[in-house]
Scaffold this motif. Structure first.
Motif, PDB file in Angstrom:
ATOM      1  N   PHE A 111      55.312  81.023  60.784  1.00 48.98           N
ATOM      2  CA  PHE A 111      54.675  80.250  61.841  1.00 48.98           C
ATOM      3  C   PHE A 111      53.177  80.176  61.605  1.00 48.98           C
ATOM      4  CE2 PHE A 111      57.961  80.712  65.511  1.00 48.98           C
ATOM      5  CZ  PHE A 111      58.897  80.074  64.705  1.00 48.98           C
ATOM      6  N   GLU A 112      52.573  79.180  62.259  1.00 49.12           N
ATOM      7  CA  GLU A 112      51.114  79.033  62.243  1.00 49.12           C
ATOM      8  C   GLU A 112      50.515  79.701  63.474  1.00 49.12           C
ATOM      9  OE1 GLU A 112      49.186  77.843  59.981  1.00 49.12           O
ATOM     10  OE2 GLU A 112      50.752  77.161  58.614  1.00 49.12           O
ATOM     11  N   PRO A 113      49.359  80.353  63.341  1.00 48.55           N
ATOM     12  CA  PRO A 113      48.601  80.591  62.106  1.00 48.55           C
ATOM     13  C   PRO A 113      49.244  81.668  61.254  1.00 48.55           C
ATOM     14  CG  PRO A 113      47.525  81.677  63.943  1.00 48.55           C
ATOM     15  CD  PRO A 113      48.657  80.899  64.536  1.00 48.55           C
ATOM     16  N   ALA A 114      49.010  81.602  59.973  1.00 45.41           N
ATOM     17  CA  ALA A 114      49.617  82.547  59.044  1.00 45.41           C
ATOM     18  C   ALA A 114      49.158  83.966  59.370  1.00 45.41           C
ATOM     19  CB  ALA A 114      49.232  82.197  57.609  1.00 45.41           C
ATOM     20  N   GLY A 115      50.098  84.889  59.280  1.00 45.21           N
ATOM     21  CA  GLY A 115      49.804  86.291  59.563  1.00 45.21           C
ATOM     22  C   GLY A 115      50.464  86.808  60.817  1.00 45.21           C
ATOM     23  N   LEU A 116      51.038  85.922  61.637  1.00 40.58           N
ATOM     24  CA  LEU A 116      51.710  86.371  62.846  1.00 40.58           C
ATOM     25  C   LEU A 116      52.992  87.113  62.499  1.00 40.58           C
ATOM     26  CD1 LEU A 116      51.347  83.256  65.200  1.00 40.58           C
ATOM     27  CD2 LEU A 116      49.958  85.334  65.182  1.00 40.58           C
ATOM     28  N   PHE A 117      53.429  87.996  63.407  1.00 45.38           N
ATOM     29  CA  PHE A 117      54.656  88.781  63.300  1.00 45.38           C
ATOM     30  C   PHE A 117      54.616  89.763  62.128  1.00 45.38           C
ATOM     31  CE2 PHE A 117      55.949  85.099  65.751  1.00 45.38           C
ATOM     32  CZ  PHE A 117      56.723  85.668  66.752  1.00 45.38           C
ATOM     33  N   ALA A 118      53.422  90.149  61.677  1.00 45.29           N
ATOM     34  CA  ALA A 118      53.301  91.189  60.657  1.00 45.29           C
ATOM     35  C   ALA A 118      53.394  92.552  61.331  1.00 45.29           C
ATOM     36  CB  ALA A 118      51.988  91.047  59.904  1.00 45.29           C
ATOM     37  N   ARG A 119      53.871  93.541  60.576  1.00 45.39           N
ATOM     38  CA  ARG A 119      54.004  94.884  61.115  1.00 45.39           C
ATOM     39  C   ARG A 119      52.781  95.749  60.832  1.00 45.39           C
ATOM     40  NH1 ARG A 119      59.698  94.148  60.590  1.00 45.39           N
ATOM     41  NH2 ARG A 119      59.258  93.077  58.623  1.00 45.39           N
ATOM     42  N   ASP A 120      52.000  95.428  59.811  1.00 40.86           N
ATOM     43  CA  ASP A 120      50.800  96.199  59.488  1.00 40.86           C
ATOM     44  C   ASP A 120      49.777  95.264  58.855  1.00 40.86           C
ATOM     45  OD1 ASP A 120      51.745  95.814  56.863  1.00 40.86           O
ATOM     46  OD2 ASP A 120      52.718  97.758  56.828  1.00 40.86           O
ATOM     47  N   LEU A 121      48.619  95.820  58.519  1.00 43.35           N
ATOM     48  CA  LEU A 121      47.532  95.004  57.980  1.00 43.35           C
ATOM     49  C   LEU A 121      47.885  94.427  56.615  1.00 43.35           C
ATOM     50  CD1 LEU A 121      44.625  93.962  58.070  1.00 43.35           C
ATOM     51  CD2 LEU A 121      43.871  96.149  57.137  1.00 43.35           C
ATOM     52  N   ALA A 122      48.511  95.233  55.749  1.00 45.45           N
ATOM     53  CA  ALA A 122      48.853  94.749  54.416  1.00 45.45           C
ATOM     54  C   ALA A 122      49.815  93.570  54.486  1.00 45.45           C
ATOM     55  CB  ALA A 122      49.456  95.883  53.586  1.00 45.45           C
ATOM     56  N   GLU A 123      50.803  93.645  55.377  1.00 45.15           N
ATOM     57  CA  GLU A 123      51.756  92.539  55.514  1.00 45.15           C
ATOM     58  C   GLU A 123      51.082  91.304  56.099  1.00 45.15           C
ATOM     59  OE1 GLU A 123      56.322  91.826  57.159  1.00 45.15           O
ATOM     60  OE2 GLU A 123      55.089  93.434  57.985  1.00 45.15           O
ATOM     61  N   CYS A 124      50.148  91.495  57.024  1.00 40.56           N
ATOM     62  CA  CYS A 124      49.416  90.366  57.612  1.00 40.56           C
ATOM     63  C   CYS A 124      48.607  89.642  56.542  1.00 40.56           C
ATOM     64  CB  CYS A 124      48.517  90.858  58.732  1.00 40.56           C
ATOM     65  SG  CYS A 124      47.508  89.581  59.506  1.00 40.56           S
ATOM     66  N   LEU A 125      47.926  90.390  55.685  1.00 44.89           N
ATOM     67  CA  LEU A 125      47.131  89.763  54.627  1.00 44.89           C
ATOM     68  C   LEU A 125      48.018  89.096  53.594  1.00 44.89           C
ATOM     69  CD1 LEU A 125      44.425  92.545  54.100  1.00 44.89           C
ATOM     70  CD2 LEU A 125      44.275  90.500  55.517  1.00 44.89           C
ATOM     71  N   SER A 126      49.150  89.705  53.285  1.00 44.15           N
ATOM     72  CA  SER A 126      50.059  89.108  52.295  1.00 44.15           C
ATOM     73  C   SER A 126      50.648  87.803  52.800  1.00 44.15           C
ATOM     74  CB  SER A 126      51.171  90.102  51.951  1.00 44.15           C
ATOM     75  OG  SER A 126      51.994  90.361  53.084  1.00 44.15           O
ATOM     76  N   LEU A 127      50.937  87.708  54.103  1.00 48.93           N
ATOM     77  CA  LEU A 127      51.461  86.455  54.653  1.00 48.93           C
ATOM     78  C   LEU A 127      50.435  85.337  54.536  1.00 48.93           C
ATOM     79  CD1 LEU A 127      53.228  87.790  57.883  1.00 48.93           C
ATOM     80  CD2 LEU A 127      54.323  86.967  55.796  1.00 48.93           C
ATOM     81  N   GLN A 128      49.181  85.643  54.768  1.00 43.75           N
ATOM     82  CA  GLN A 128      48.141  84.624  54.654  1.00 43.75           C
ATOM     83  C   GLN A 128      47.915  84.218  53.198  1.00 43.75           C
ATOM     84  OE1 GLN A 128      44.623  85.362  57.201  1.00 43.75           O
ATOM     85  NE2 GLN A 128      45.752  87.091  58.063  1.00 43.75           N
ATOM     86  N   LEU A 129      48.003  85.165  52.289  1.00 45.70           N
ATOM     87  CA  LEU A 129      47.841  84.837  50.872  1.00 45.70           C
ATOM     88  C   LEU A 129      49.020  84.021  50.361  1.00 45.70           C
ATOM     89  CD1 LEU A 129      46.447  88.256  49.605  1.00 45.70           C
ATOM     90  CD2 LEU A 129      45.195  86.093  49.741  1.00 45.70           C
TER      91      LEU A 129
END
Length: 547
Positions: free
Chosen positions: A232-250
């Motif tokens: 979903f937009e914006p990228a990074g939503l529904f991440a469980r931690d910071l690393a997963e949030c950054l990986s979704l955006q990348l």
């Protein structure tokens, strides 16, 4: 010795905190917004109080424009049309206007429809002869009503903020995407449940096993739904931690590769700027490490905060400081932050002459007393702020002329002794009050700094100016000459500043400056990247430059 009761008369001095004194102290420390709210409440309770909405001039220290006398109603001009000697309003049509009005011509919708031989809706889409009768309590809420709304005033007084759309929330933004992302009603129900577990930053704080057991589905199915939600937009939503949030955006930027994956798995090493270990783990060079670091710095670690509905209050300076023509300082109170209240003396005189009951006379007398107290308190508040601001300008004149490096150490007692007030009064005045200068807007508390001792009995330095000098020393350091905290202490001693190493470390961390070890690693990596070709690995894919 036997105990006995006796009367003893003593004369002592004590400060009696009357309700009015406590209210005056509270009024002194109110911010601009809080003061506006307080005055609105007083005007609502007191019929003798009115606002003075005159604007235009800035009030000087000697001429603040505080008036407590109300202009009489006979002296007002209401903007009526010109009236002739016979008492009738001037009209270019003369008596023809009255003849036209009395000619018996009907302007109703039925008569006009018969005249034009057509329905009135075909001629005039908005029938001026019809009115929608709306209750009085609802008429003010509808801009299209026949009262004092938008259409009746021709657009004047139309408040656009009352009809703008409601700010979009994170929950509503996700709900709109859930409708189109899932075909099954059951999946949409589970997705809505997962969306309810999003925190303000957009991270998913849900127990997958518990949700799977509650809905009677497999946990793997929940993970599949989460994978869809993470697109979903914006990228990074529904991440469980910071690393997963950054990986979704990348991934959304198509810049997530094996090296970046290893880097995100070792964010602790990245925080320490341990580029030597990261290069071995990621199998890349200095230029690639710096390129990946720069790419990560442009990501949003909290994508959900973009939907926060908080509104930041704008800062309204209470005092304006400018340079006069003779080189001195002109200090003025800001009229926008200085509410002016008037007492309607003519209304009080009119009511006092009428026959009123004792209870009504008592109420009117209390209102007059309260109104007089409020006007005097506002005047005293303005004078106190002006006195404190004037002394601050006198003490910090070099800062206003030359910058933060010349900020002198100053405390509340120095200002209180100079203007003949108590230290607590100065503390209340400087709380949440702002000063507009040619160098920007500063809170009055900004000018109060702790004193840093000087070497060999020299002049003391303010803590803020010492922070500024530490930052200047760090900004000009080279990769081969990184300054440690001990080295900074020695350099400051050469400039006549006696300071401890732990104080330098505290100031450096307060300015969010990394340690000397981390700065050395980062600057050496940048220098090595500048010497290389810059055409390998991740840097070639991203296309960034460092030199």
């Amino acid at each position: 010795m036997a105990l006995s009761a006796k009367l003893d008369l003593r004369q002592t001095q004590a400060l009696v905190m009357t309700p009015l004194l406590m209210q005056s102290i509270r009024l002194l420390q109110l911010t601009h917004i809080e003061l506006e709210q307080f005055i609105e409440q007083e005007i609502e309770k007191n019929p003798l109080l009115e606002r003075d909405d005159t604007t235009g001039e800035h009030f000087s220290p000697d001429e603040r424009g505080f008036n407590t006398d109300r202009i009489s109603g006979d002296e007002r001009e209401f903007g009526r049309g010109a009236v002739g000697s016979d008492g009738e309003a001037d009209n270019p049509l003369g008596g023809q206007a009255d003849q036209w009005l009395m000619s018996g011509e009907s302007t109703s919708s039925g008569s006009m429809s018969d005249t034009f031989d057509s329905s009135l809706e075909n001629i005039f889409p908005d029938d001026p002869g019809t009115h929608d009768f709306i209750a009085g309590d609802l008429a003010s809420q509808w801009k299209s009503s026949s009262g004092d709304g938008y259409l009746s005033t021709g657009g004047e007084g139309f408040n656009l903020e009352q009809v703008t759309a409601t700010p979009e929330t994170l929950r509503g933004h996700v709900a709109e995407q859930i409708i189109f992302a899932f075909a099954s009603a059951g999946d949409r129900l589970i997705a809505a449940e997962l969306a309810d577990h999003l925190d303000e930053s957009g991270y998913l704080r849900a127990d997958v096993e518990e949700i799977a057991a509650r809905f009677g589905v497999d946990a793997k199915h929940i993970e599949k739904l989460i994978a869809i939600l993470q697109r979903f937009e914006p990228a990074g939503l529904f991440a469980r931690d910071l690393a997963e949030c950054l990986s979704l955006q990348l991934r959304a930027k198509n810049r997530f590769g094996p090296s970046m994956k290893i880097l995100l798995q070792n964010l602790d090493l990245l925080a320490k700027r341990d580029f030597h270990s990261l290069k071995k783990l990621c199998h890349v060079g200095d230029a690639d490490i710096l390129a990946m670091l720069q790419e990560i710095q442009h990501l949003d670690p909290k994508p959900g905060t973009a939907f926060s509905s908080g509104i930041a209050d704008s800062i309204v300076p209470d005092v304006q400081v400018d340079t006069a023509s003779d080189g001195s300082w002109r200090i003025e109170l800001n009229p926008d932050a200085l509410p002016r209240v008037l007492i309607n003396n003519s209304y009080y005189a009119t009511i006092a002459k009428t026959k009123t009951s004792p209870a009504e006379k008592t109420f009117l007398s209390e209102c007059l007393q309260s109104a007089n107290w409020l006007t005097r308190s506002l005047d005293q508040r303005a004078q106190t702020i002006l006195k404190v601001a004037g002394e601050i300008v006198r003490q910090q004149e070099q800062f206003l002329r030359h910058g933060v490096a010349y900020l002198k150490p100053l405390n509340l007692r120095n200002v209180a002794d100079a203007i003949g007030m108590h230290e607590s009064t100065v503390s209340r005045v400087t709380a949440n009050k702002y000063m507009l200068t040619k160098r920007g807007v500063f809170e009055l508390r900004y000018f109060f700094n702790a004193a840093i001792a000087a070497t060999e009995g020299g002049e003391q330095h303010s803590s803020q100016s010492v922070r500024h000098q530490i930052k200047q020393l760090i900004d000009v350091e080279t990769p081969d000459d990184i300054l440690s905290d001990d080295t900074i202490v020695d350099l400051l001693k050469e400039q006549g500043i006696e300071i401890a190493r732990r104080t330098v470390a505290k100031y450096r961390e307060g300015m969010n400056i990394a340690s000397s070890v981390q700065r050395r690693r980062e600057k050496k990596a940048q220098a090595s990247a500048c010497k290389g070709d810059g055409k390998s690995g991740f840097i070639r894919h991203v296309g960034v430059e460092f030199c």
